[in-house]
Design an enzyme around this catalytic site. Structure first.
Site, PDB file in Angstrom:
ATOM      1  N   TYR A 176    -122.138  86.514  -6.871  1.00 29.39           N
ATOM      2  CA  TYR A 176    -121.696  85.459  -5.957  1.00 29.39           C
ATOM      3  C   TYR A 176    -122.573  84.219  -6.132  1.00 29.39           C
ATOM      4  O   TYR A 176    -122.087  83.087  -6.091  1.00 29.39           O
ATOM      5  CB  TYR A 176    -121.771  85.957  -4.509  1.00 29.39           C
ATOM      6  CG  TYR A 176    -120.885  87.155  -4.234  1.00 29.39           C
ATOM      7  CD1 TYR A 176    -119.516  87.007  -4.074  1.00 29.39           C
ATOM      8  CD2 TYR A 176    -121.424  88.435  -4.136  1.00 29.39           C
ATOM      9  CE1 TYR A 176    -118.698  88.105  -3.821  1.00 29.39           C
ATOM     10  CE2 TYR A 176    -120.620  89.536  -3.884  1.00 29.39           C
ATOM     11  CZ  TYR A 176    -119.259  89.367  -3.732  1.00 29.39           C
ATOM     12  OH  TYR A 176    -118.457  90.451  -3.486  1.00 29.39           O
ATOM     13  N   ASN A 199    -108.879  85.360  -1.602  1.00 31.12           N
ATOM     14  CA  ASN A 199    -108.185  85.155  -2.878  1.00 31.12           C
ATOM     15  C   ASN A 199    -106.734  85.624  -2.764  1.00 31.12           C
ATOM     16  O   ASN A 199    -106.478  86.806  -2.544  1.00 31.12           O
ATOM     17  CB  ASN A 199    -108.916  85.948  -3.967  1.00 31.12           C
ATOM     18  CG  ASN A 199    -108.252  85.837  -5.331  1.00 31.12           C
ATOM     19  OD1 ASN A 199    -107.335  85.052  -5.538  1.00 31.12           O
ATOM     20  ND2 ASN A 199    -108.729  86.645  -6.271  1.00 31.12           N
ATOM     21  N   CYS A 207    -111.611  88.473  -8.846  1.00 30.81           N
ATOM     22  CA  CYS A 207    -112.740  88.510  -7.922  1.00 30.81           C
ATOM     23  C   CYS A 207    -113.427  89.874  -7.930  1.00 30.81           C
ATOM     24  O   CYS A 207    -114.560  89.994  -7.446  1.00 30.81           O
ATOM     25  CB  CYS A 207    -112.300  88.120  -6.517  1.00 30.81           C
ATOM     26  SG  CYS A 207    -110.874  89.012  -5.884  1.00 30.81           S
ATOM     27  N   HIS A 208    -112.774  90.897  -8.503  1.00 29.95           N
ATOM     28  CA  HIS A 208    -113.427  92.206  -8.615  1.00 29.95           C
ATOM     29  C   HIS A 208    -114.591  92.172  -9.605  1.00 29.95           C
ATOM     30  O   HIS A 208    -115.419  93.088  -9.615  1.00 29.95           O
ATOM     31  CB  HIS A 208    -112.412  93.277  -9.032  1.00 29.95           C
ATOM     32  CG  HIS A 208    -111.764  93.034 -10.356  1.00 29.95           C
ATOM     33  ND1 HIS A 208    -110.689  92.186 -10.509  1.00 29.95           N
ATOM     34  CD2 HIS A 208    -112.046  93.513 -11.606  1.00 29.95           C
ATOM     35  CE1 HIS A 208    -110.323  92.166 -11.783  1.00 29.95           C
ATOM     36  NE2 HIS A 208    -111.131  92.953 -12.469  1.00 29.95           N
ATOM     37  N   GLU A 234    -111.894  98.328 -16.876  1.00 25.88           N
ATOM     38  CA  GLU A 234    -112.563  97.414 -17.798  1.00 25.88           C
ATOM     39  C   GLU A 234    -113.841  98.000 -18.394  1.00 25.88           C
ATOM     40  O   GLU A 234    -114.587  97.303 -19.096  1.00 25.88           O
ATOM     41  CB  GLU A 234    -112.852  96.099 -17.066  1.00 25.88           C
ATOM     42  CG  GLU A 234    -111.577  95.453 -16.537  1.00 25.88           C
ATOM     43  CD  GLU A 234    -111.803  94.122 -15.841  1.00 25.88           C
ATOM     44  OE1 GLU A 234    -112.885  93.532 -16.029  1.00 25.88           O
ATOM     45  OE2 GLU A 234    -110.895  93.668 -15.128  1.00 25.88           O
TER      46      GLU A 234
END
Length: 241
Positions: A176, A199, A207-208, A234
């Site tokens: 952040y 979001n 945003c993850h 991912e």
């Protein structure tokens, strides 16, 4: 007045939004729509159309050649799709993807569209290109989304946060604090977290991939289980405490 059928309600929508129905007829429609989501959606769309037409009339809007004022109204197409993290309600405006809601309902997207002075329509065909890319991502076959995104409904600060977050690559993490620095407001770490919490297009604006400065996972609008799942897709691992 006797109870109305769905056809009765739909037939009365033009008179309802024009203010031509009496109190008894309006009450009958309200009773019906309290238990019929489909008719509630039709009534909400009718009211949204009426509001937009009023706005356009005030601005002396002119219908396109060979068309009508309805042809100029902004439409939000939506559909509900299945995913490994549960159902997603996906909505698309003429400018691009505008909503990806975890577990969202039709009533919620209709209400949101009305609040934005838009008209909503269930249209799987319009949503399909966006849904396909989301499904490819979940299947591990896509690392980058080739989609237009519509952030018109967010504040200027949130837009800057989301635009910076959209640049974080697949499988990479930032904090952040990193996002706050990127947008030129290094002291706004908490505000960045709040912006990411609102979001409207998670997954596509990833945003993850934003975590706390200590390397732990932080929060997530869809819940931490979903954030863990997306990071696992991912190949990202994090401390569990």
């Amino acid at each position: 007045m006797q109870e109305l059928s769905c056809k009765d309600v739909v037939d009365r929508i033009p008179a309802l939004v024009a203010g031509d129905l009496g109190a008894e007829a309006v009450a009958a429609i309200d009773r019906h729509t309290a238990t019929c989501a489909a008719c509630a959606r039709e009534v909400a769309q009718g009211r949204a159309l009426a509001g937009l037409l009023d706005q356009m009339a005030e601005r002396s809007a002119v219908a396109p050649p060979g068309g009508s004022l309805l042809d100029t109204l902004p439409i939000v197409a939506y559909d509900r799709i299945d995913s490994p993290v549960g159902p997603l309600l996906v909505a698309v405006s003429p400018r691009g993807l505008c909503r990806v809601d975890y577990g969202g309902t039709e009533a919620e997207i209709v209400a949101w569209a009305e609040s934005q002075r838009l008209v909503s329509r269930h249209d799987p065909d319009a949503v399909r290109p966006y849904a396909t890319q989301l499904q490819e991502y979940f299947a591990g076959a896509r690392q980058h989304f080739d989609l237009q995104v519509d952030l018109a409904a967010v504040s200027p600060f949130t837009r800057r946060v989301l635009e910076a977050t959209a640049q974080v690559p697949f499988g990479r993490l930032v904090t952040y604090r990193d996002i706050a620095r990127i947008i030129g407001q290094p002291g706004a770490t908490r505000a960045v977290g709040n912006a990411l919490g609102s979001n409207p297009v998670p997954i596509v604006v990833p945003c993850h991939r934003v975590v706390r400065s200590d390397g732990t996972i932080g929060g997530y609008t869809g819940g931490l289980a979903i954030k863990w799942h997306l990071l696992a897709i991912e190949g990202v691992t994090l401390p569990t405490v």
